[in-house]
Design a protein around this motif. Structure first.
Motif, PDB file in Angstrom:
ATOM      1  N   THR A 133       0.832  -1.206   0.000  1.00 50.18           N
ATOM      2  CA  THR A 133       0.000   0.000   0.000  1.00 50.18           C
ATOM      3  C   THR A 133       0.868   1.258   0.000  1.00 50.18           C
ATOM      4  O   THR A 133       2.050   1.226   0.382  1.00 50.18           O
ATOM      5  CB  THR A 133      -0.917   0.060   1.242  1.00 50.18           C
ATOM      6  OG1 THR A 133      -0.101   0.225   2.416  1.00 50.18           O
ATOM      7  CG2 THR A 133      -1.760  -1.194   1.366  1.00 50.18           C
ATOM      8  N   LYS A 134       0.258   2.351  -0.373  1.00 45.99           N
ATOM      9  CA  LYS A 134       0.954   3.643  -0.367  1.00 45.99           C
ATOM     10  C   LYS A 134       1.290   4.064   1.059  1.00 45.99           C
ATOM     11  O   LYS A 134       2.347   4.640   1.317  1.00 45.99           O
ATOM     12  CB  LYS A 134       0.088   4.689  -1.070  1.00 45.99           C
ATOM     13  CG  LYS A 134       0.797   6.012  -1.303  1.00 45.99           C
ATOM     14  CD  LYS A 134       0.022   6.924  -2.237  1.00 45.99           C
ATOM     15  CE  LYS A 134      -1.275   7.402  -1.642  1.00 45.99           C
ATOM     16  NZ  LYS A 134      -1.888   8.493  -2.430  1.00 45.99           N
ATOM     17  N   ARG A 135       0.375   3.776   1.987  1.00 51.93           N
ATOM     18  CA  ARG A 135       0.644   4.120   3.377  1.00 51.93           C
ATOM     19  C   ARG A 135       1.854   3.357   3.906  1.00 51.93           C
ATOM     20  O   ARG A 135       2.657   3.894   4.686  1.00 51.93           O
ATOM     21  CB  ARG A 135      -0.574   3.819   4.257  1.00 51.93           C
ATOM     22  CG  ARG A 135      -0.383   4.254   5.715  1.00 51.93           C
ATOM     23  CD  ARG A 135      -1.468   3.694   6.613  1.00 51.93           C
ATOM     24  NE  ARG A 135      -1.359   4.173   7.982  1.00 51.93           N
ATOM     25  CZ  ARG A 135      -0.478   3.720   8.872  1.00 51.93           C
ATOM     26  NH1 ARG A 135       0.375   2.772   8.528  1.00 51.93           N
ATOM     27  NH2 ARG A 135      -0.458   4.210  10.101  1.00 51.93           N
ATOM     28  N   ALA A 136       2.008   2.105   3.506  1.00 51.31           N
ATOM     29  CA  ALA A 136       3.153   1.308   3.943  1.00 51.31           C
ATOM     30  C   ALA A 136       4.457   1.917   3.439  1.00 51.31           C
ATOM     31  O   ALA A 136       5.470   1.921   4.150  1.00 51.31           O
ATOM     32  CB  ALA A 136       3.017  -0.132   3.459  1.00 51.31           C
ATOM     33  N   ILE A 137       4.432   2.429   2.216  1.00 58.92           N
ATOM     34  CA  ILE A 137       5.616   3.103   1.683  1.00 58.92           C
ATOM     35  C   ILE A 137       5.945   4.320   2.538  1.00 58.92           C
ATOM     36  O   ILE A 137       7.091   4.533   2.945  1.00 58.92           O
ATOM     37  CB  ILE A 137       5.399   3.540   0.222  1.00 58.92           C
ATOM     38  CG1 ILE A 137       5.156   2.334  -0.675  1.00 58.92           C
ATOM     39  CG2 ILE A 137       6.603   4.339  -0.280  1.00 58.92           C
ATOM     40  CD1 ILE A 137       4.802   2.700  -2.104  1.00 58.92           C
ATOM     41  N   LEU A 138       4.934   5.134   2.818  1.00 61.49           N
ATOM     42  CA  LEU A 138       5.154   6.352   3.594  1.00 61.49           C
ATOM     43  C   LEU A 138       5.655   6.027   4.995  1.00 61.49           C
ATOM     44  O   LEU A 138       6.563   6.696   5.510  1.00 61.49           O
ATOM     45  CB  LEU A 138       3.861   7.162   3.665  1.00 61.49           C
ATOM     46  CG  LEU A 138       3.932   8.486   4.421  1.00 61.49           C
ATOM     47  CD1 LEU A 138       4.966   9.411   3.803  1.00 61.49           C
ATOM     48  CD2 LEU A 138       2.562   9.153   4.445  1.00 61.49           C
ATOM     49  N   SER A 139       5.088   5.019   5.619  1.00 57.25           N
ATOM     50  CA  SER A 139       5.487   4.645   6.968  1.00 57.25           C
ATOM     51  C   SER A 139       6.945   4.197   7.012  1.00 57.25           C
ATOM     52  O   SER A 139       7.715   4.622   7.883  1.00 57.25           O
ATOM     53  CB  SER A 139       4.582   3.530   7.492  1.00 57.25           C
ATOM     54  OG  SER A 139       4.927   3.178   8.803  1.00 57.25           O
ATOM     55  N   GLU A 140       7.349   3.350   6.069  1.00 54.86           N
ATOM     56  CA  GLU A 140       8.743   2.897   6.042  1.00 54.86           C
ATOM     57  C   GLU A 140       9.671   4.057   5.692  1.00 54.86           C
ATOM     58  O   GLU A 140      10.752   4.191   6.281  1.00 54.86           O
ATOM     59  CB  GLU A 140       8.925   1.758   5.039  1.00 54.86           C
ATOM     60  CG  GLU A 140      10.363   1.263   4.984  1.00 54.86           C
ATOM     61  CD  GLU A 140      10.520  -0.054   4.239  1.00 54.86           C
ATOM     62  OE1 GLU A 140      11.592  -0.263   3.640  1.00 54.86           O
ATOM     63  OE2 GLU A 140       9.585  -0.871   4.259  1.00 54.86           O
ATOM     64  N   LEU A 141       9.255   4.893   4.767  1.00 57.10           N
ATOM     65  CA  LEU A 141      10.061   6.041   4.384  1.00 57.10           C
ATOM     66  C   LEU A 141      10.290   6.954   5.580  1.00 57.10           C
ATOM     67  O   LEU A 141      11.406   7.448   5.795  1.00 57.10           O
ATOM     68  CB  LEU A 141       9.373   6.804   3.250  1.00 57.10           C
ATOM     69  CG  LEU A 141      10.087   8.035   2.694  1.00 57.10           C
ATOM     70  CD1 LEU A 141      11.465   7.670   2.147  1.00 57.10           C
ATOM     71  CD2 LEU A 141       9.232   8.676   1.604  1.00 57.10           C
ATOM     72  N   LEU A 142       9.261   7.175   6.379  1.00 55.11           N
ATOM     73  CA  LEU A 142       9.396   8.017   7.561  1.00 55.11           C
ATOM     74  C   LEU A 142      10.406   7.420   8.535  1.00 55.11           C
ATOM     75  O   LEU A 142      11.266   8.139   9.075  1.00 55.11           O
ATOM     76  CB  LEU A 142       8.034   8.174   8.242  1.00 55.11           C
ATOM     77  CG  LEU A 142       8.010   9.038   9.504  1.00 55.11           C
ATOM     78  CD1 LEU A 142       8.451  10.460   9.199  1.00 55.11           C
ATOM     79  CD2 LEU A 142       6.612   9.035  10.119  1.00 55.11           C
ATOM     80  N   ASP A 143      10.327   6.115   8.762  1.00 57.08           N
ATOM     81  CA  ASP A 143      11.271   5.461   9.663  1.00 57.08           C
ATOM     82  C   ASP A 143      12.715   5.622   9.172  1.00 57.08           C
ATOM     83  O   ASP A 143      13.629   5.918   9.958  1.00 57.08           O
ATOM     84  CB  ASP A 143      10.946   3.974   9.788  1.00 57.08           C
ATOM     85  CG  ASP A 143       9.677   3.715  10.594  1.00 57.08           C
ATOM     86  OD1 ASP A 143       9.234   4.622  11.312  1.00 57.08           O
ATOM     87  OD2 ASP A 143       9.127   2.596  10.482  1.00 57.08           O
ATOM     88  N   VAL A 144      12.915   5.435   7.872  1.00 58.11           N
ATOM     89  CA  VAL A 144      14.257   5.532   7.298  1.00 58.11           C
ATOM     90  C   VAL A 144      14.780   6.969   7.377  1.00 58.11           C
ATOM     91  O   VAL A 144      15.941   7.206   7.724  1.00 58.11           O
ATOM     92  CB  VAL A 144      14.256   5.034   5.837  1.00 58.11           C
ATOM     93  CG1 VAL A 144      15.581   5.352   5.143  1.00 58.11           C
ATOM     94  CG2 VAL A 144      13.979   3.537   5.785  1.00 58.11           C
ATOM     95  N   GLU A 145      13.913   7.936   7.097  1.00 61.16           N
ATOM     96  CA  GLU A 145      14.334   9.339   7.121  1.00 61.16           C
ATOM     97  C   GLU A 145      14.678   9.788   8.541  1.00 61.16           C
ATOM     98  O   GLU A 145      15.632  10.538   8.749  1.00 61.16           O
ATOM     99  CB  GLU A 145      13.223  10.224   6.562  1.00 61.16           C
ATOM    100  CG  GLU A 145      12.982  10.036   5.077  1.00 61.16           C
ATOM    101  CD  GLU A 145      13.971  10.832   4.242  1.00 61.16           C
ATOM    102  OE1 GLU A 145      13.950  12.070   4.303  1.00 61.16           O
ATOM    103  OE2 GLU A 145      14.769  10.204   3.532  1.00 61.16           O
TER     104      GLU A 145
END
Length: 225
Positions: free
Chosen positions: A58-70
């Motif tokens: 999902t798009k939300r899963a991308i955003l959530s992982e991206l936030l963690d990485v950033e």
């Protein structure tokens, strides 16, 4: 040969994942969350959209992982309170602890503040992102609570300030909204924000004997003459 092939595949998978996250970051921060589609992210990354769905679902899963990485600055599964900067802050003298925790916040926000603003803005209309935003606030407060408890164990805090209140004060001073307002809207440099936030927390949290002499007035660049 089999081990080598497995290593090559794993490296390619990791590289592709990083490309997808980078593409998502670019589109989220330039177009916004809602207008960005999974197909647009796949196209930006040069991947098939099926590959994107297989990797993240999902798009939300991308955003959530991206936030963690950033926030972390890397892909290692290490919690904030287990990071070297956190241990260094906890081990430092009171005024130095505040300086180190603000320096860490400045480094993190230099990476992640545009993405956090995307989430905060979209949270007003998207229930899933509202939940993600609230989770981020809760996590930031937990980090500040651990730091406040460490500070209180080393020195009496300013009169009337408990550890819980100290965490609330730090949560407000080091909020991404404050960083965005001063740095992105008012034109402060990251270093100026860091100096201001250090002064503010030192004055708010430490007793006069410890805070005096550790602060100086900080002005934004448009106020300097």
């Amino acid at each position: 040969m089999t081990g080598k092939s497995t290593g090559v595949r794993a490296a390619k998978t990791t590289a592709n994942r990083a490309k997808m996250l980078a593409a998502a970051r670019e589109l989220f921060t330039t177009r916004g969350y809602t207008p960005t589609t999974m197909k647009a992210i796949a196209d930006e990354a040069g991947m098939a959209v099926q590959t994107l769905y297989f990797t993240f679902a999902t798009k939300r899963a991308i955003l959530s992982e991206l936030l963690d990485v950033e926030i972390a600055g890397d892909t290692e599964p290490v919690a904030t309170i287990d990071r070297p900067w956190f241990a260094a802050a906890v081990a430092a003298a009171p005024a130095e602890q505040i300086r180190l925790q603000v320096a860490a916040a400045a480094t993190i926000y230099a990476r992640v503040s545009p993405l956090l603003e995307v989430i905060r803005s979209a949270a007003t209309t998207d229930p899933e992102l509202a939940e993600l935003w609230q989770t981020n606030i809760t996590q930031r407060h937990l980090v500040q609570l651990h730091l406040a408890e460490a500070l209180a164990a080393k020195t009496p805090l300013r009169a009337g300030i408990t550890g819980a209140r100290a965490a609330d004060v730090a949560l407000a001073v080091l909020a991404p909204e404050t960083y965005g307002l001063l740095v992105h809207q008012r034109g402060w440099t990251g270093a100026e924000w860091e100096s201001w936030a250090t002064d503010a927390l030192t004055l708010q949290l430490l007793p006069p004997g410890l805070s005096r002499g550790n602060t100086m007035a900080t002005r934004g660049p448009k106020d300097a003459r």
